[in-house]
Design a protein around this motif. Structure first.
Motif, PDB file in Angstrom:
ATOM      1  N   TYR A  10     -50.758  12.801 -18.445  1.00  0.00           N
ATOM      2  CA  TYR A  10     -51.645  12.677 -16.917  1.00  0.00           C
ATOM      3  C   TYR A  10     -50.903  13.799 -16.218  1.00  0.00           C
ATOM      4  O   TYR A  10     -49.595  13.739 -16.006  1.00  0.00           O
ATOM      5  CB  TYR A  10     -51.216  11.356 -16.182  1.00  0.00           C
ATOM      6  CG  TYR A  10     -51.804  11.282 -14.981  1.00  0.00           C
ATOM      7  CD1 TYR A  10     -53.357  11.284 -14.774  1.00  0.00           C
ATOM      8  CD2 TYR A  10     -51.043  11.210 -13.846  1.00  0.00           C
ATOM      9  CE1 TYR A  10     -53.690  11.322 -13.452  1.00  0.00           C
ATOM     10  CE2 TYR A  10     -51.584  11.160 -12.639  1.00  0.00           C
ATOM     11  CZ  TYR A  10     -53.015  11.139 -12.392  1.00  0.00           C
ATOM     12  OH  TYR A  10     -53.622  11.270 -11.378  1.00  0.00           O
ATOM     13  N   ASN A  11     -51.677  14.579 -15.671  1.00  0.00           N
ATOM     14  CA  ASN A  11     -51.244  15.887 -14.977  1.00  0.00           C
ATOM     15  C   ASN A  11     -52.274  16.365 -13.822  1.00  0.00           C
ATOM     16  O   ASN A  11     -53.094  17.409 -14.283  1.00  0.00           O
ATOM     17  CB  ASN A  11     -50.995  16.929 -16.034  1.00  0.00           C
ATOM     18  CG  ASN A  11     -50.236  18.295 -15.448  1.00  0.00           C
ATOM     19  OD1 ASN A  11     -49.539  17.965 -14.327  1.00  0.00           O
ATOM     20  ND2 ASN A  11     -50.120  19.209 -15.859  1.00  0.00           N
ATOM     21  N   PRO A  12     -52.429  15.552 -12.990  1.00  0.00           N
ATOM     22  CA  PRO A  12     -53.616  15.751 -11.772  1.00  0.00           C
ATOM     23  C   PRO A  12     -53.238  17.164 -11.107  1.00  0.00           C
ATOM     24  O   PRO A  12     -51.931  17.742 -11.050  1.00  0.00           O
ATOM     25  CB  PRO A  12     -53.415  14.837 -11.041  1.00  0.00           C
ATOM     26  CG  PRO A  12     -51.865  14.140 -11.098  1.00  0.00           C
ATOM     27  CD  PRO A  12     -51.513  14.413 -12.509  1.00  0.00           C
ATOM     28  N   GLU A  13     -54.379  17.914 -10.673  1.00  0.00           N
ATOM     29  CA  GLU A  13     -54.126  19.109  -9.822  1.00  0.00           C
ATOM     30  C   GLU A  13     -53.486  18.775  -8.822  1.00  0.00           C
ATOM     31  O   GLU A  13     -53.579  17.616  -7.952  1.00  0.00           O
ATOM     32  CB  GLU A  13     -55.488  19.795  -9.533  1.00  0.00           C
ATOM     33  CG  GLU A  13     -56.184  20.286 -10.885  1.00  0.00           C
ATOM     34  CD  GLU A  13     -55.520  21.407 -11.471  1.00  0.00           C
ATOM     35  OE1 GLU A  13     -55.113  22.322 -10.716  1.00  0.00           O
ATOM     36  OE2 GLU A  13     -55.606  21.637 -12.744  1.00  0.00           O
ATOM     37  N   THR A  16     -54.669  16.371  -5.535  1.00  0.00           N
ATOM     38  CA  THR A  16     -55.687  15.535  -5.882  1.00  0.00           C
ATOM     39  C   THR A  16     -55.224  13.980  -5.930  1.00  0.00           C
ATOM     40  O   THR A  16     -56.011  13.058  -5.851  1.00  0.00           O
ATOM     41  CB  THR A  16     -56.460  15.841  -7.080  1.00  0.00           C
ATOM     42  OG1 THR A  16     -55.407  15.894  -8.255  1.00  0.00           O
ATOM     43  CG2 THR A  16     -57.044  17.210  -7.012  1.00  0.00           C
ATOM     44  N   GLU A  17     -54.181  13.817  -6.503  1.00  0.00           N
ATOM     45  CA  GLU A  17     -53.608  12.289  -6.498  1.00  0.00           C
ATOM     46  C   GLU A  17     -53.000  11.807  -5.065  1.00  0.00           C
ATOM     47  O   GLU A  17     -53.348  10.847  -4.876  1.00  0.00           O
ATOM     48  CB  GLU A  17     -52.215  12.375  -7.486  1.00  0.00           C
ATOM     49  CG  GLU A  17     -51.902  11.125  -7.783  1.00  0.00           C
ATOM     50  CD  GLU A  17     -50.863  10.779  -8.758  1.00  0.00           C
ATOM     51  OE1 GLU A  17     -50.604   9.855  -9.454  1.00  0.00           O
ATOM     52  OE2 GLU A  17     -50.356  11.769  -9.026  1.00  0.00           O
ATOM     53  N   TYR A  18     -52.374  12.841  -4.264  1.00  0.00           N
ATOM     54  CA  TYR A  18     -51.988  12.179  -3.281  1.00  0.00           C
ATOM     55  C   TYR A  18     -52.404  13.176  -2.188  1.00  0.00           C
ATOM     56  O   TYR A  18     -51.870  14.363  -2.257  1.00  0.00           O
ATOM     57  CB  TYR A  18     -50.434  11.843  -3.014  1.00  0.00           C
ATOM     58  CG  TYR A  18     -49.988  11.021  -4.015  1.00  0.00           C
ATOM     59  CD1 TYR A  18     -50.155   9.792  -3.808  1.00  0.00           C
ATOM     60  CD2 TYR A  18     -49.205  11.255  -5.233  1.00  0.00           C
ATOM     61  CE1 TYR A  18     -49.821   8.556  -4.640  1.00  0.00           C
ATOM     62  CE2 TYR A  18     -48.688  10.386  -5.962  1.00  0.00           C
ATOM     63  CZ  TYR A  18     -49.158   9.001  -5.714  1.00  0.00           C
ATOM     64  OH  TYR A  18     -48.747   8.073  -6.751  1.00  0.00           O
ATOM     65  N   THR A  19     -53.405  13.085  -1.471  1.00  0.00           N
ATOM     66  CA  THR A  19     -54.050  14.114  -0.398  1.00  0.00           C
ATOM     67  C   THR A  19     -52.778  14.181   0.604  1.00  0.00           C
ATOM     68  O   THR A  19     -52.835  15.300   1.273  1.00  0.00           O
ATOM     69  CB  THR A  19     -55.293  13.537   0.006  1.00  0.00           C
ATOM     70  OG1 THR A  19     -56.040  13.402  -0.857  1.00  0.00           O
ATOM     71  CG2 THR A  19     -55.917  14.769   0.895  1.00  0.00           C
ATOM     72  N   ARG A  95     -57.579   9.028   1.200  1.00  0.00           N
ATOM     73  CA  ARG A  95     -58.087  10.540   0.734  1.00  0.00           C
ATOM     74  C   ARG A  95     -58.964  11.086   1.629  1.00  0.00           C
ATOM     75  O   ARG A  95     -59.382  12.097   1.665  1.00  0.00           O
ATOM     76  CB  ARG A  95     -58.895  10.245  -0.630  1.00  0.00           C
ATOM     77  CG  ARG A  95     -58.238   9.856  -1.768  1.00  0.00           C
ATOM     78  CD  ARG A  95     -58.777  10.046  -3.196  1.00  0.00           C
ATOM     79  NE  ARG A  95     -58.169   9.678  -4.104  1.00  0.00           N
ATOM     80  CZ  ARG A  95     -56.995  10.226  -4.707  1.00  0.00           C
ATOM     81  NH1 ARG A  95     -56.558  11.222  -4.180  1.00  0.00           N
ATOM     82  NH2 ARG A  95     -56.403   9.722  -5.856  1.00  0.00           N
TER      83      ARG A  95
END
Length: 116
Positions: A10-13, A16-19, A95
């Motif tokens: 798991y490697n979000p940009e 994107t995960e925590y705005t 978000r």
């Protein structure tokens, strides 16, 4: 030959995960609390301060890293710590500006319930 697949890590940009950083939650709470309240950001927004402009109340909003990531408030004058109830909030981090305002309102209501 094995047909088992290893899932990709798991490697979000970024963003994107925590705005919003936690300091934004503190600012949203201070706006909800209204006149006489303000907020400051910590280094990189990792936590936020919520305080009265007369320095009567000073609270640190942070996530408890020792447990399961609970949202916490610490009274900076006494050292007392409080778990912020989040059960009635939407699942996951906010978000949108409206969701952030909802989190800020919840934190503000909890701060008022402490009677500090």
């Amino acid at each position: 030959m094995s047909t088992t697949r290893t899932p990709a890590p798991y490697n979000p940009e970024p963003g994107t995960e925590y705005t919003y950083p936690l300091s934004d939650y503190a600012r949203a709470a201070a706006r909800s609390l209204g006149r006489g309240w303000d907020a400051e950001s910590s280094y990189l927004g990792a936590w936020g301060l919520i305080f009265t402009t007369d320095d009567r109340v000073s609270l640190r909003l942070y996530v408890d890293g020792d447990d399961i990531g609970d949202l916490m408030i610490q009274d900076r004058h006494t050292g007392d710590e409080y778990l912020v109830p989040t059960e009635r909030l939407p699942e996951g981090a906010p978000r949108t500006p409206d969701e952030l305002r909802e989190w800020g309102d919840a934190v503000a209501l909890f701060v008022l319930s402490l009677g500090l």
